[in-house]
Design a protein around this motif. Sequence first.
Motif, PDB file in Angstrom:
ATOM      1  N   ARG A  39       0.858  -1.177   0.000  1.00 18.36           N
ATOM      2  CA  ARG A  39       0.000   0.000   0.000  1.00 18.36           C
ATOM      3  C   ARG A  39       0.897   1.230   0.000  1.00 18.36           C
ATOM      4  N   THR A  55       2.355   4.803   0.860  1.00 23.21           N
ATOM      5  CA  THR A  55       2.204   5.666   2.037  1.00 23.21           C
ATOM      6  C   THR A  55       1.416   6.907   1.647  1.00 23.21           C
ATOM      7  N   LEU A 102      -6.084 -17.735  10.034  1.00 28.28           N
ATOM      8  CA  LEU A 102      -5.797 -16.304  10.209  1.00 28.28           C
ATOM      9  C   LEU A 102      -4.492 -16.100  10.975  1.00 28.28           C
ATOM     10  N   ALA A 129      -1.355 -16.990   9.110  1.00 28.24           N
ATOM     11  CA  ALA A 129      -0.971 -15.955   8.129  1.00 28.24           C
ATOM     12  C   ALA A 129      -0.214 -14.830   8.829  1.00 28.24           C
ATOM     13  N   ILE A 130      -0.566 -14.561  10.082  1.00 33.04           N
ATOM     14  CA  ILE A 130       0.161 -13.542  10.849  1.00 33.04           C
ATOM     15  C   ILE A 130       1.525 -14.095  11.279  1.00 33.04           C
ATOM     16  N   ALA A 140       4.524 -14.606   8.918  1.00 35.77           N
ATOM     17  CA  ALA A 140       5.205 -13.407   8.403  1.00 35.77           C
ATOM     18  C   ALA A 140       6.085 -12.749   9.468  1.00 35.77           C
ATOM     19  N   THR A 141       6.256 -13.419  10.606  1.00 36.37           N
ATOM     20  CA  THR A 141       7.095 -12.839  11.668  1.00 36.37           C
ATOM     21  C   THR A 141       8.392 -13.625  11.785  1.00 36.37           C
ATOM     22  N   LEU A 188     -15.596 -16.277  16.153  1.00 45.07           N
ATOM     23  CA  LEU A 188     -14.192 -16.318  15.718  1.00 45.07           C
ATOM     24  C   LEU A 188     -14.078 -16.320  14.195  1.00 45.07           C
ATOM     25  N   VAL A 224     -15.053 -12.918  12.686  1.00 49.70           N
ATOM     26  CA  VAL A 224     -13.997 -11.915  12.889  1.00 49.70           C
ATOM     27  C   VAL A 224     -12.804 -12.228  11.978  1.00 49.70           C
ATOM     28  N   VAL A 235     -11.237  -9.671   9.119  1.00 48.08           N
ATOM     29  CA  VAL A 235      -9.919  -9.021   9.244  1.00 48.08           C
ATOM     30  C   VAL A 235      -8.844  -9.665   8.361  1.00 48.08           C
ATOM     31  N   GLU A 253      -6.774  -7.554   5.971  1.00 49.82           N
ATOM     32  CA  GLU A 253      -5.741  -6.713   6.577  1.00 49.82           C
ATOM     33  C   GLU A 253      -4.430  -7.481   6.719  1.00 49.82           C
ATOM     34  N   VAL A 254      -4.559  -8.755   7.078  1.00 47.11           N
ATOM     35  CA  VAL A 254      -3.353  -9.580   7.224  1.00 47.11           C
ATOM     36  C   VAL A 254      -2.762  -9.869   5.850  1.00 47.11           C
ATOM     37  N   SER A 292      -2.957  -8.179   3.144  1.00 44.27           N
ATOM     38  CA  SER A 292      -2.348  -7.022   2.476  1.00 44.27           C
ATOM     39  C   SER A 292      -1.061  -6.574   3.166  1.00 44.27           C
ATOM     40  N   SER A 293      -0.680  -7.268   4.237  1.00 43.32           N
ATOM     41  CA  SER A 293       0.613  -6.955   4.869  1.00 43.32           C
ATOM     42  C   SER A 293       1.744  -7.697   4.182  1.00 43.32           C
ATOM     43  N   ALA A 296       7.658  -9.544  17.854  1.00 41.86           N
ATOM     44  CA  ALA A 296       8.178 -10.443  16.818  1.00 41.86           C
ATOM     45  C   ALA A 296       8.146  -9.820  15.420  1.00 41.86           C
ATOM     46  N   ILE A 307       3.674  -3.086   9.527  1.00 35.55           N
ATOM     47  CA  ILE A 307       3.106  -4.444   9.604  1.00 35.55           C
ATOM     48  C   ILE A 307       2.828  -4.801  11.061  1.00 35.55           C
ATOM     49  N   ARG A 352      -0.387  -3.291  12.036  1.00 32.60           N
ATOM     50  CA  ARG A 352      -1.546  -3.923  11.412  1.00 32.60           C
ATOM     51  C   ARG A 352      -1.830  -5.295  12.037  1.00 32.60           C
ATOM     52  N   PHE A 353      -0.775  -6.093  12.215  1.00 34.95           N
ATOM     53  CA  PHE A 353      -0.956  -7.412  12.831  1.00 34.95           C
ATOM     54  C   PHE A 353      -1.490  -7.260  14.253  1.00 34.95           C
ATOM     55  N   VAL A 397      -5.151  -6.441  14.200  1.00 36.16           N
ATOM     56  CA  VAL A 397      -5.956  -7.628  13.871  1.00 36.16           C
ATOM     57  C   VAL A 397      -6.045  -8.552  15.085  1.00 36.16           C
TER      58      VAL A 397
END
Lengths: 508, 233
Positions: free
Chosen positions: A57, A59, A435, A438-439, A442-443, A494, A497, A501, A504-505, A507-508, B131, B137, B140-141, B144
Amino acid sequence: MSLRPALQLERISKAFGPQWVLREVSLTVRPGEIVALMGPNGAGKSTLLRVVATLLRPTSGWVRIGDFSWPPDGARIRAQVTLLGHQPWLYPDLNAAENLRFYQRLYGWPEELGAVDAALRRMGLAERARDPVRRFSRGMLQRLALARAFLSPAPVLLLDEPFAGLDVLGLEEAREAIRELVAQGRAVVVALHDPAAADFAHRVVVLVGGRLVAEGSPTDFLEKTLQELYQARMDRRPISAAERPLRPSEGNFLSTRGMLSDGIRGISMAPAEVEGIRSAFPMRLQRHGLRAFQALLWKDLRIEGRARETLTPLLTLAGLSLFLFGAAFELRPDLARSFVPVFFWMLLLFASSLGVGRMMASEIDRGTWEGLLMVPGDRSVLFAGKAIVHSLLLGLVTLLSLAAAGIFFNLSLWDPAILLLLALGVIGLSGVTTLLAAIAMATRARELLLPILLFPVAAPLVIAGIQGTRAILEADPAGESIWLQILLAYDLLLCAVAWIVFEEVASS
Amino acid sequence: MRSWERIWIGTTIVLMVMATLAVFVYAPREAKMGDVQRIFYFHISTAWTGFLAFAVALIGSIAYLRTRAARWDQLSHAAVEVGLVLLTMAIITGSLWARPVWNTWWTWDPRLTTTTITWVVYLAYLLLRNAVENPEIRARFAAVYAIVAFVTVPITYLSARLLRTIHPIVLGPSVSAEAQGQFGLTPRMVHTMVLSLIAWTLLFSVLLWMRYRVQRAHEALEGMEASIEASFR
């Protein structure tokens, strides 16, 4: 006569935290034009293409295609662009034709008879159409990725280093294919680092330090000129007139070049013809969701059917756990009624964390997750597709474990109410794990973080499942009813929700 | 410090002192439990403000996803941190009360279990923030996850009302015949409780505001450091 631009970038800036990667980039690309985007390593070329493709996205600033702008309308912009990124986005366990067919369905491209074979033929892969992609060399993967891009009917093509890894023959085939596409009125933005490869472009724009610093024809940018240009910008000294074919004015880059006239070398499209191409691909986004969902289901089940990357380890884990639990406790039937539900639901929780985590990690490690994110329309279709596949796998593991548990503990668990509880549990766990995976994936601490995120959120669901199963086994209808209601309510909450959301995840 | 901040903090200190005095001096001694019942005023106030903090985190997270303004993320982060401290106090005060009344520090009662789940969920929120390096990000995480995490809050609230629990329900009708330590509120008890709730809510707002400001200053400093580093590259 002036043409409507195929793609407009208006003052695009992108910052990652405090670091600015793109600054006020404005660019207009006409239908039937090839624009080569050049710049040194780290100039922001890939970031710019990813912003246009809605994977990032901006800025600030906007991407405009037709009547749509990104942000906010990424869902519709994605239907108008095709990106060939650094990763080929190919599944090693599918063959070449299956890979193309999958993306054709996922992206809602017309499935014309023979289109896939023609695309493979064009990139010299007709003989290898039925070979699993895992046997392909780097150059062949790139050819296949190009074939996918050429299969697309989208009016804007974004190609990031498309010739990397290609041999001389492949390079010429790819350039010829691109020429054919622009002859049909498509607009192509191609990021390159080799000035010699840019000779087929109508225009070259140079990006240094996140800013567009120069524009000209390919002949304006010999290797030496580019080197001097890059160096001057790196040293932050003014660029001399000799070094600079054209310096964009502050703000709108194209304002220095005049408006969209038909004066660009090599473009000979009639406006009516161009409008025809744009309207030839009207995405029926509302109806497309189901098709994309089916494509995801087909792809994941086919890959799992062939590789059994998740199912076999999960079944092994379940079998081993059953054996260890049974051998360690030697439960009498009355105690089994109390303990087996605990074991069973804990197994489901661990299987969910490990199995779903593995499947999501595979998508990210293969680099195919980005390919999925390019699905036109609402990305929650990815959530639905993934959650259903995960539910099917977990459901299968649950049923087989249920049969084994009945034998080991001499306990009949084939009660319709228990099956209903387990089905609800499987669906809820699959949804929330999809969900959170997916979060977590990416960490930086993904394997550890997923259970940390999942277990507390899923705890009410698991507790309700355990207590409900116990109530059924102990013939307590009141308890059964209340725990079933709690499980159902928590499931719905759950999953709803998570569905809302997920975009949002993603698109990160 | 600005004048309205001084008034705000001053009022909070005065009300906290008054509430504490009311708990120990004004409120009557409960007939069955004795002085240990006085912990109820702290327990209910910290539990209320803890859950209020998580509601603020929810609102901040939704606002962040809609606006992408960093201040909403900073507010959510601050709210979760303050909320965790308050909920920890609620759990500890509950445990201190349980020892003489239930004859145990801890029991796996639905209310206690679900409150602990909420506590762990928000602890996981902080671990998640830790983390992710990219600030955008991360925000955003975290937003969520804060939305998903809040799903556990109504479950906690409803657990004592829907399930068989020994946890007393002082406010509203109790549906559990097994509740232990149930007591009626006299007018003085009600006054003390209302005063405690107001004082603790104000204390929460002050803590939230201070943590939010520290968070903003911290992120502004990080941004300045990164800009200085970038200028040397």
